[in-house]
Each structure stands twice: as C-alpha cells, then as structure tokens.
Design an enzyme around this catalytic site. Structure first.
Site, PDB file in Angstrom:
ATOM      1  N   TYR A 213       2.273  -8.820  -4.855  1.00  0.00           N
ATOM      2  CA  TYR A 213       1.012  -8.392  -5.488  1.00  0.00           C
ATOM      3  C   TYR A 213       0.967  -8.830  -6.948  1.00  0.00           C
ATOM      4  O   TYR A 213      -0.079  -9.216  -7.467  1.00  0.00           O
ATOM      5  CB  TYR A 213       0.840  -6.875  -5.378  1.00  0.00           C
ATOM      6  CG  TYR A 213       0.434  -6.449  -3.977  1.00  0.00           C
ATOM      7  CD1 TYR A 213      -0.901  -6.505  -3.582  1.00  0.00           C
ATOM      8  CD2 TYR A 213       1.379  -6.030  -3.045  1.00  0.00           C
ATOM      9  CE1 TYR A 213      -1.289  -6.136  -2.293  1.00  0.00           C
ATOM     10  CE2 TYR A 213       1.006  -5.664  -1.761  1.00  0.00           C
ATOM     11  CZ  TYR A 213      -0.326  -5.723  -1.393  1.00  0.00           C
ATOM     12  OH  TYR A 213      -0.694  -5.385  -0.120  1.00  0.00           O
TER      13      TYR A 213
ATOM     14  N   ARG B 277      -9.280   7.299   3.265  1.00  0.00           N
ATOM     15  CA  ARG B 277     -10.731   7.205   3.455  1.00  0.00           C
ATOM     16  C   ARG B 277     -11.260   7.671   4.802  1.00  0.00           C
ATOM     17  O   ARG B 277     -12.439   7.935   4.950  1.00  0.00           O
ATOM     18  CB  ARG B 277     -11.199   5.770   3.211  1.00  0.00           C
ATOM     19  CG  ARG B 277     -11.308   5.432   1.748  1.00  0.00           C
ATOM     20  CD  ARG B 277     -11.374   3.954   1.553  1.00  0.00           C
ATOM     21  NE  ARG B 277     -10.169   3.334   2.087  1.00  0.00           N
ATOM     22  CZ  ARG B 277      -9.934   2.038   2.077  1.00  0.00           C
ATOM     23  NH1 ARG B 277     -10.836   1.218   1.601  1.00  0.00           N
ATOM     24  NH2 ARG B 277      -8.803   1.558   2.563  1.00  0.00           N
TER      25      ARG B 277
ATOM     26  N   ARG C 210     -12.398  11.607  -3.821  1.00  0.00           N
ATOM     27  CA  ARG C 210     -12.297  10.238  -4.368  1.00  0.00           C
ATOM     28  C   ARG C 210     -13.404   9.985  -5.390  1.00  0.00           C
ATOM     29  O   ARG C 210     -13.184   9.344  -6.414  1.00  0.00           O
ATOM     30  CB  ARG C 210     -12.386   9.236  -3.203  1.00  0.00           C
ATOM     31  CG  ARG C 210     -12.551   7.771  -3.570  1.00  0.00           C
ATOM     32  CD  ARG C 210     -11.226   7.192  -4.006  1.00  0.00           C
ATOM     33  NE  ARG C 210     -11.331   5.784  -4.345  1.00  0.00           N
ATOM     34  CZ  ARG C 210     -11.747   5.334  -5.529  1.00  0.00           C
ATOM     35  NH1 ARG C 210     -12.125   6.171  -6.462  1.00  0.00           N
ATOM     36  NH2 ARG C 210     -11.783   4.050  -5.779  1.00  0.00           N
TER      37      ARG C 210
ATOM     38  N   ARG D 205      -0.345   6.602   5.628  1.00  0.00           N
ATOM     39  CA  ARG D 205      -1.731   6.678   5.137  1.00  0.00           C
ATOM     40  C   ARG D 205      -2.481   7.859   5.746  1.00  0.00           C
ATOM     41  O   ARG D 205      -3.674   7.779   6.025  1.00  0.00           O
ATOM     42  CB  ARG D 205      -2.503   5.382   5.445  1.00  0.00           C
ATOM     43  CG  ARG D 205      -2.068   4.201   4.621  1.00  0.00           C
ATOM     44  CD  ARG D 205      -2.603   4.316   3.199  1.00  0.00           C
ATOM     45  NE  ARG D 205      -2.228   3.153   2.429  1.00  0.00           N
ATOM     46  CZ  ARG D 205      -3.033   2.122   2.207  1.00  0.00           C
ATOM     47  NH1 ARG D 205      -4.230   2.115   2.690  1.00  0.00           N
ATOM     48  NH2 ARG D 205      -2.598   1.113   1.501  1.00  0.00           N
TER      49      ARG D 205
ATOM     50  N   ASP E 143       0.314   5.176  -4.992  1.00  0.00           N
ATOM     51  CA  ASP E 143       0.253   3.819  -4.452  1.00  0.00           C
ATOM     52  C   ASP E 143       1.475   3.046  -4.895  1.00  0.00           C
ATOM     53  O   ASP E 143       2.073   3.371  -5.932  1.00  0.00           O
ATOM     54  CB  ASP E 143      -1.021   3.107  -4.917  1.00  0.00           C
ATOM     55  CG  ASP E 143      -1.306   1.896  -4.052  1.00  0.00           C
ATOM     56  OD1 ASP E 143      -1.897   2.067  -2.985  1.00  0.00           O
ATOM     57  OD2 ASP E 143      -0.888   0.779  -4.424  1.00  0.00           O
TER      58      ASP E 143
HETATM   59  O1  CP3 Z   1       0.247   7.289   3.123  1.00  0.00           O
HETATM   60  C1  CP3 Z   1      -0.371   8.038   2.357  1.00  0.00           C
HETATM   61  O2  CP3 Z   1      -1.238   8.851   2.741  1.00  0.00           O
HETATM   62  C2  CP3 Z   1       0.039   8.083   0.899  1.00  0.00           C
HETATM   63  C3  CP3 Z   1      -0.670   7.219   0.015  1.00  0.00           C
HETATM   64  C4  CP3 Z   1      -0.498   5.708   0.029  1.00  0.00           C
HETATM   65  C5  CP3 Z   1      -1.526   4.852  -0.423  1.00  0.00           C
HETATM   66  N1  CP3 Z   1      -1.023   3.583  -0.469  1.00  0.00           N
HETATM   67  C6  CP3 Z   1      -2.887   5.280  -0.812  1.00  0.00           C
HETATM   68  C7  CP3 Z   1      -3.980   4.304  -0.898  1.00  0.00           C
HETATM   69  C8  CP3 Z   1       0.611   4.913   0.341  1.00  0.00           C
HETATM   70  C9  CP3 Z   1       1.972   5.312   0.931  1.00  0.00           C
HETATM   71  C10 CP3 Z   1       0.262   3.576   0.012  1.00  0.00           C
HETATM   72  C11 CP3 Z   1       1.194   2.447   0.143  1.00  0.00           C
HETATM   73  C12 CP3 Z   1       0.700   1.083  -0.071  1.00  0.00           C
HETATM   74  N2  CP3 Z   1      -0.237   0.638  -0.986  1.00  0.00           N
HETATM   75  C13 CP3 Z   1       1.226  -0.050   0.600  1.00  0.00           C
HETATM   76  C14 CP3 Z   1       2.358  -0.034   1.609  1.00  0.00           C
HETATM   77  C15 CP3 Z   1       1.912   0.375   2.957  1.00  0.00           C
HETATM   78  C16 CP3 Z   1       0.997  -0.638   3.620  1.00  0.00           C
HETATM   79  O3  CP3 Z   1      -0.149  -0.230   3.885  1.00  0.00           O
HETATM   80  O4  CP3 Z   1       1.442  -1.725   3.918  1.00  0.00           O
HETATM   81  C17 CP3 Z   1       0.537  -1.182   0.113  1.00  0.00           C
HETATM   82  C18 CP3 Z   1       0.742  -2.607   0.563  1.00  0.00           C
HETATM   83  C19 CP3 Z   1      -0.382  -0.728  -0.888  1.00  0.00           C
HETATM   84  C20 CP3 Z   1      -1.298  -1.562  -1.734  1.00  0.00           C
HETATM   85  C21 CP3 Z   1      -2.704  -1.181  -1.553  1.00  0.00           C
HETATM   86  N3  CP3 Z   1      -3.278  -0.023  -2.015  1.00  0.00           N
HETATM   87  C22 CP3 Z   1      -3.694  -1.918  -0.858  1.00  0.00           C
HETATM   88  C23 CP3 Z   1      -3.469  -3.240  -0.156  1.00  0.00           C
HETATM   89  C24 CP3 Z   1      -4.881  -1.183  -0.943  1.00  0.00           C
HETATM   90  C25 CP3 Z   1      -6.245  -1.631  -0.482  1.00  0.00           C
HETATM   91  C26 CP3 Z   1      -6.373  -1.602   0.989  1.00  0.00           C
HETATM   92  C27 CP3 Z   1      -6.791  -0.258   1.429  1.00  0.00           C
HETATM   93  O5  CP3 Z   1      -6.258   0.237   2.431  1.00  0.00           O
HETATM   94  O6  CP3 Z   1      -7.710   0.277   0.786  1.00  0.00           O
HETATM   95  C28 CP3 Z   1      -4.599   0.015  -1.643  1.00  0.00           C
HETATM   96  C29 CP3 Z   1      -5.540   1.137  -1.953  1.00  0.00           C
HETATM   97  C30 CP3 Z   1      -5.183   2.478  -1.415  1.00  0.00           C
HETATM   98  N4  CP3 Z   1      -3.936   3.045  -1.442  1.00  0.00           N
HETATM   99  C31 CP3 Z   1      -6.094   3.408  -0.833  1.00  0.00           C
HETATM  100  C32 CP3 Z   1      -5.341   4.551  -0.513  1.00  0.00           C
HETATM  101  C33 CP3 Z   1      -5.848   5.827   0.078  1.00  0.00           C
HETATM  102  C34 CP3 Z   1      -7.591   3.224  -0.671  1.00  0.00           C
HETATM  103  C35 CP3 Z   1      -8.268   3.227  -2.009  1.00  0.00           C
HETATM  104  C36 CP3 Z   1      -9.600   3.931  -2.036  1.00  0.00           C
HETATM  105  O7  CP3 Z   1      -9.702   5.117  -1.686  1.00  0.00           O
HETATM  106  O8  CP3 Z   1     -10.554   3.279  -2.489  1.00  0.00           O
END
Ligand code: CP3
Length: 358
Positions: free
Chosen positions: A164, A43, A52, A39, A89
C-alpha cells in the site's frame, strides 16, 4: 467429547483460558467451535453506517475511541460472537510513520507512493504516541465486552502494508512493489525493517491496553513467488512474532498469509504463529494436515455468506465436517463484503452453533 472433557480437566488446574476463542488458540478443542468473522464490523451493518457518518474521514473514525469502541461492539451485540476485533485499519501504521493516508469513498485507500528517498523520513519513534487513541479504544472495548468474549487486536504484516505504501492504493499487479523489492532489495529491506519494528511495538502496546489475541493480516502474501515469500512474508513475520512474544509469550498470534497455498505449511512451521487463518482457496485436505500441527481458522468464501440459504448451510457443514473436531475457529476465508445481508450472518452463527431452524 473426549477433548472437551480433557480441556475441562486442564481448566480445573487453571492452565486453560476460560474464553472459548482463547482455549482453541491455546490448542484446545471446544464444541461448537468459537465463531467470529473478519470485517465483522463495517458497511454491511446499518448501525455502522449510522456512526460512520459522524466522523469526517475514515481515519478520524479509527482515532475516535468512543466511536471506534462502539463500532467494535456492534457485531458482538447483534450476533453474540465469541470474539470482538478491534475496529481500526492496517494503514494506521503507515499514517503513524508519517505518510499521508486517505480513504476515498468507493475507491479505497489512497497514499502518496513512497520513494526510496523518503525512507529516511519515516519516523518510527513516535508510532505508539500517534496511535494512542487506538489503545484507548481497546481499553474502552474491554470494559464493554461480555466476560466470555475475547478481544482480538491486529496489524497488517510488513509485505502487505509495504504494497500500500509503494503502490499508493490496493495493488493490482503489484509491479511497483515487486520492482522495488527486486531492483532495490537493500532499500526495500530497510522499509520492511521499519515496518517490523513499528508493528511489533504497536502490537505490544495493543496487548498492554487489553488485546487478548492478535491477528497479522498478510492479505497480499499470495502474489509472491516462493523465494520472495520466504524473504518478505515468512522472515518479517517470524521477527514480529519473536519480538511480541519476548514480552508476552502467552498472547496467541493468528497468522493470515492469504493465498499462500502450499506455503502455509512452511509459514506455520517457521514463523512461530499460534494459529493459521485459512483463505477459501485452501483445500480441506490441506487444512486438516495443517490442523494436525496447530489450530486453524476459516475458511468459508465471503460470497457464500452473501448467497445465504442452502449454499451457505452446505458450505458451513462441509467445513465443520472436516475441521470441527478442532482445534478450530469458525471464520470466513476473507472479510465480509458490504453486500452481505446481516440476517445471513445471524443464520450462519446459528448453523455453526447447531441451533438453526430446519
Ligand atoms: O474486521 C474488522 O471488523 C475490524 C476492522 C478492520 C478494517 N480493516 C476496517 C475497515 C480490519 C481488520 C481491516 C484490515 C484491513 N484493512 C486489511 C486486511 C484484511 C483484508 O481485507 O485483506 C486491508 C488490506 C485493509 C486496507 C483497507 N482498508 C482497504 C483495502 C479498504 C477499502 C476497501 C473496503 O473494504 O472498504 C479499507 C477501508 C476499511 N477498513 C473499511 C473498514 C470498515 C471501510 C471504510 C468505510 O467505512 O468507508
């Protein structure tokens, strides 16, 4: 360092990749270790928040190659990391299979919970067509990356993505997913099989577009008991690794079965992944034992990165003392949280590279 010397020799013969991350994933040791952070785009970065707001929804952002490529490159530029990870994602795969996927500000993902009667409607054939913008992002990132920086593609592993799809959101006790798997194993196996196929095709297409390494995120692997872990984590992962490697045997795959505990060892032995990403709960003594068999990555607690200061320095040094000889990739044990001050990330990278001000 002996290892570094022997790597240089191997490289002279053209057998070792030049990029530091790829060397380690091929089993080599480099000092200081390569560093990237799960990640790393997101944000906590003001430049991410600025972009964003240009897209209506989070999925629109993931499917806008120019924006997604720029977001992928932001942390690499700011911190000079050894790898970029594709900005996307894990939930783009259920979306491509025809499920409705949304992200609600402050709440996370929202999906229509899938029922056994919906399984026939999942459309695996068009997955790569629907995900074409992601491949465009990858091509664009490759054009913008420094020559020494590797590009990591990724996908969610079937069990985690299935949770999910079934829960409709981030799971809490995972009761819906577990009762589906236990009470209707035949249909649950069908769902997992659809995900294995779609994910293998998707990862293969990421390689075709320019991804140089892959990571499989099984964020909820740790909620399963041992027999279920073998059936729904190890088996599908083994199958994806075999399929992806059939066409691209040399592209390394990092497995992240978060929370697997002792079962990390079985996962390492049985899935065929090239490297393991370790969560913060993995004791360093287990990490070392795993490292004797394959490269490991990890495992600083993301909250220590939020705290910064001496706690962070001690945390990094403890991990480097145990694992730094390699093969090792410095990373967090889970993703960066939004509260993280970007200056702490810069300091972390300096500490790992051994150049921090006293
Ligand atoms: O790592 C990186 O920089 C690459 C991008 C990336 C995102 N999600 C961007 C994202 C990666 C590799 C993921 C993987 C992901 N997504 C996982 C596996 C890793 C983990 O954290 O366990 C999972 C379970 C998800 C599902 C997901 N996507 C959730 C649970 C959420 C909401 C929680 C959160 O952190 O916001 C997301 C949204 C998400 N994915 C955001 C980002 C940058 C935030 C969304 C926003 O900007 O509003």
């Amino acid at each position: 360092m002996d290892n570094a010397k022997s790597n240089a020799n191997i490289e002279d013969r053209g057998a070792m990749p030049a990029k530091r991350l790829l060397r380690v994933l091929a089993g080599g040791s480099v000092a200081p270790p390569p560093v990237w952070l799960m990640r790393q785009a997101g944000r906590y970065l003001p430049e991410y928040r600025a972009l964003r707001s240009k897209a209506k929804t989070f999925l629109d952002l993931c499917f806008s190659p120019d924006l997604a490529a720029e977001i992928t490159l932001q942390p690499v530029r700011r911190f000079d990391l050894d790898a970029a990870i594709l900005f996307s994602d894990i939930l783009v795969v259920p979306y491509a299979l025809g499920r409705r996927v949304g992200f609600v500000e402050g709440e996370g993902p929202k999906l229509d919970p899938i029922q056994p009667t919906d399984l026939g409607k999942l459309n695996g054939d068009g997955v790569c067509t629907r995900l074409a913008p992601v491949f465009e992002t990858i091509r664009s990132v490759r054009r913008g990356l420094p020559a020494s920086t590797a590009l990591i593609g990724f996908a969610g592993a079937p069990w985690t993505v299935a949770t999910y799809m079934i829960e409709g959101r981030s799971g809490n006790d995972f009761s819906a997913s577990k009762s589906f798997a236990l009470a209707d194993a035949k249909n649950f196996a069908k769902l997992i099989e659809v995900l294995v196929e779609a994910t293998s095709d998707y990862l293969t297409a990421q390689i075709d577009a320019g991804a140089e390494a892959l990571q499989l995120f099984d964020s909820w692997a740790g909620v399963l008991g041992e027999p279920e872990f073998r059936r729904w984590v190890i088996e599908p992962t083994r199958s994806i690794v075999a399929r992806v490697k059939k066409k691209n045997p040399d592209v390394p795959i990092i497995g992240f079965p978060r929370g697997a505990g002792m079962l990390y060892a079985d996962y390492a032995r049985e899935t065929g992944v090239n490297a393991l990403s370790l969560d913060p709960g993995v004791p360093l003594v287990l990490a070392r034992a795993l490292q004797a068999r394959l490269p490991v990555q990890g495992n600083l607690d993301p909250q220590i990165l939020v705290a910064g200061g001496d706690a962070m320095r001690r945390g990094v040094e403890t991990i480097l003392a145990a694992l730094g000889e390699g093969p090792f990739v410095f990373n967090l044990g889970h993703g960066i949280v939004p509260e993280t001050p970007p200056e702490h990330v810069a300091e972390l990278v300096r500490i790992v590279r051994g150049a921090a001000a006293a």
